[in-house]
Design a protein around this motif. Structure first.
Motif, PDB file in Angstrom:
ATOM      1  N   UNK A 138      43.469  18.931  48.318  1.00 44.18           N
ATOM      2  CA  UNK A 138      43.322  19.729  47.085  1.00 44.18           C
ATOM      3  C   UNK A 138      43.889  21.131  47.258  1.00 44.18           C
ATOM      4  N   UNK A 139      43.571  21.773  48.393  1.00 41.32           N
ATOM      5  CA  UNK A 139      44.083  23.132  48.634  1.00 41.32           C
ATOM      6  C   UNK A 139      45.593  23.129  48.840  1.00 41.32           C
ATOM      7  N   UNK A 140      46.118  22.070  49.459  1.00 48.51           N
ATOM      8  CA  UNK A 140      47.570  21.993  49.660  1.00 48.51           C
ATOM      9  C   UNK A 140      48.285  21.883  48.320  1.00 48.51           C
ATOM     10  N   UNK A 141      47.748  21.074  47.408  1.00 53.23           N
ATOM     11  CA  UNK A 141      48.333  20.940  46.060  1.00 53.23           C
ATOM     12  C   UNK A 141      48.242  22.275  45.327  1.00 53.23           C
ATOM     13  N   UNK A 165      46.168  35.516  50.500  1.00 57.36           N
ATOM     14  CA  UNK A 165      44.721  35.466  50.718  1.00 57.36           C
ATOM     15  C   UNK A 165      44.230  34.011  50.723  1.00 57.36           C
ATOM     16  N   UNK A 166      44.772  33.215  49.800  1.00 53.42           N
ATOM     17  CA  UNK A 166      44.425  31.784  49.765  1.00 53.42           C
ATOM     18  C   UNK A 166      44.823  31.094  51.066  1.00 53.42           C
ATOM     19  N   UNK A 167      45.994  31.455  51.598  1.00 51.25           N
ATOM     20  CA  UNK A 167      46.456  30.872  52.861  1.00 51.25           C
ATOM     21  C   UNK A 167      45.536  31.267  54.021  1.00 51.25           C
ATOM     22  N   UNK A 200      46.753  31.206  60.331  1.00 50.51           N
ATOM     23  CA  UNK A 200      45.797  32.113  59.678  1.00 50.51           C
ATOM     24  C   UNK A 200      46.158  33.570  59.979  1.00 50.51           C
ATOM     25  N   UNK A 201      46.513  33.848  61.233  1.00 49.34           N
ATOM     26  CA  UNK A 201      46.892  35.210  61.621  1.00 49.34           C
ATOM     27  C   UNK A 201      48.170  35.631  60.898  1.00 49.34           C
ATOM     28  N   UNK A 202      49.161  34.724  60.841  1.00 56.60           N
ATOM     29  CA  UNK A 202      50.423  35.017  60.149  1.00 56.60           C
ATOM     30  C   UNK A 202      50.176  35.341  58.678  1.00 56.60           C
ATOM     31  N   UNK A 203      49.338  34.547  58.009  1.00 56.07           N
ATOM     32  CA  UNK A 203      49.033  34.783  56.591  1.00 56.07           C
ATOM     33  C   UNK A 203      48.337  36.121  56.401  1.00 56.07           C
ATOM     34  N   UNK A 204      47.459  36.474  57.360  1.00 59.56           N
ATOM     35  CA  UNK A 204      46.783  37.772  57.294  1.00 59.56           C
ATOM     36  C   UNK A 204      47.760  38.932  57.430  1.00 59.56           C
ATOM     37  N   UNK A 205      48.742  38.783  58.312  1.00 58.25           N
ATOM     38  CA  UNK A 205      49.758  39.833  58.486  1.00 58.25           C
ATOM     39  C   UNK A 205      50.610  39.950  57.221  1.00 58.25           C
ATOM     40  N   UNK A 206      50.993  38.797  56.630  1.00 56.68           N
ATOM     41  CA  UNK A 206      51.762  38.814  55.384  1.00 56.68           C
ATOM     42  C   UNK A 206      50.972  39.485  54.268  1.00 56.68           C
ATOM     43  N   UNK A 207      49.658  39.290  54.262  1.00 56.84           N
ATOM     44  CA  UNK A 207      48.799  39.890  53.240  1.00 56.84           C
ATOM     45  C   UNK A 207      48.813  41.413  53.329  1.00 56.84           C
TER      46      UNK A 207
END
Length: 342
Positions: A138-141, A165-167, A200-207
């Motif tokens: 569901x989250x991937x969609x 943030x969702x990532x 998760x760390x990569x998404x946080x840095x992008x955020x």
């Protein structure tokens, strides 16, 4: 209307029935607590017995290896049988321990504390595993749809931040749920667990990457990559779940095995068509890494996020690529050895 006398009589009768039910409830609860205490004692006894048996098994294994030189023919056969049984015992212990409460690992201890996360029935384990798979799909969609909106229709930093943030939330939740599933007998391990921490760390840095020229330069490339990754993950979830269901029915896979973002040996039959999609995604990660490293060398680059994202993408590429190549190489090698042994 009923008279007050009849109402009083009905109330007394109802209270008498309720009082009897309450007495029965108290007795049932007392028995429940008694059985719970018995179960706790059995769990402790079983856990200590497994630990003791494992130590003694190691000692016997060493003795058997020492006796393997020059025994009689009959003894040699017996020793071979013992060796085979010793090999099967770790799997048996693994199955037993998946139903016994154990201490949480470091990650779960930091996140949840000392809460017992061991599910004590097969139905509960399967239900939690199925919920994990549904959550993942569901989250991937949702991430796929969000990436399409951000890439094709809307170009606002605020919406990009929501996507990132969702990532972060998605990958952090996956790491927690996977740790719970591993405690309950799921055999997902190695790189496929660690790469969710990196993601998760990569998404946080992008955020945290501030809006600017460099962010806008990399934005569309990152969104296109996120869109492709979500598409491939949807493809994997759909086909891997069907393949796992078939293998479980044949008794070739463990009931708590999960779908993963990469390629494993059990996917060889029927799922090799995923390999080109996976390798393309891996090299896209390398392309992202090289693009970010080039951006980091620009004189106008002052954001630390550029170099950090480049390192994260490089780690993801190396881990995903090397693990996939190792699985494929191992599978090809085992297939080539089969005709020789026959």
């Amino acid at each position: 209307m009923k008279s007050p006398l009849l109402c009083c009589s009905a109330a007394l009768e109802e209270w008498k029935c309720l009082e009897d039910e309450y007495q029965q409830l108290q007795e049932t609860h007392r028995m429940y607590l008694q059985k719970l205490d018995e179960i706790t004692k059995l769990q402790n006894s079983c856990s200590s017995s497994i630990s003791s048996h494992r130590k003694r098994l190691q000692e016997v294994s060493l003795l058997v290896n020492k006796c393997s030189t020059g025994p009689a023919e009959e003894d040699a056969k017996t020793l071979d049988e013992i060796k085979e049984k010793i090999k099967t015992r770790p799997n048996a212990f693994f199955e037993m321990e998946s139903y016994i409460p154990k201490k949480n690992g470091l990650y779960l201890s930091l996140v949840l504390g000392n809460v017992n996360v061991t599910l004590l029935s097969k139905q509960s384990k399967f239900a939690y595993k199925d919920e994990y798979e549904k959550f993942k799909l569901c989250l991937t969609v949702l991430l796929l749809l969000f990436s399409i909106i951000c890439y094709f229709f809307v170009s606002y930093r605020f919406l990009d931040a929501i996507l990132n943030f969702l990532l972060v939330w998605y990958y952090c939740t996956l790491t927690i749920r996977e740790s719970v599933l591993i405690t309950n007998g799921s055999r997902i391990k190695g790189w496929w667990v660690f790469h969710h921490y990196v993601s998760a760390f990569l998404s946080g840095v992008m955020l945290t990457w501030p809006d600017g020229i460099l962010y806008k330069t990399f934005r569309n490339q990152f969104l296109a990559y996120s869109l492709y990754q979500s598409f491939v993950q949807c493809l994997q979830c759909y086909y891997q779940s069907g393949c796992l269901y078939r293998l479980r029915a044949l008794g070739e896979r463990h009931n708590m095995d999960l779908t993963v973002e990469g390629f494993q040996s059990w996917m060889w039959k029927g799922l090799t068509f995923l390999l080109p999609f996976l390798f393309f995604g891996h090299f896209w990660q390398l392309f992202n890494s090289l693009s970010l490293f080039r951006m980091a060398q620009l004189p106008d680059c002052k954001e630390w996020q550029v170099l950090m994202c480049g390192l994260c993408f490089l780690i993801l590429f190396m881990g995903n690529f090397l693990t996939t190549v190792a699985v494929v190489r191992q599978k090809v090698k085992s297939r080539n050895q089969k005709p020789k042994s026959l």
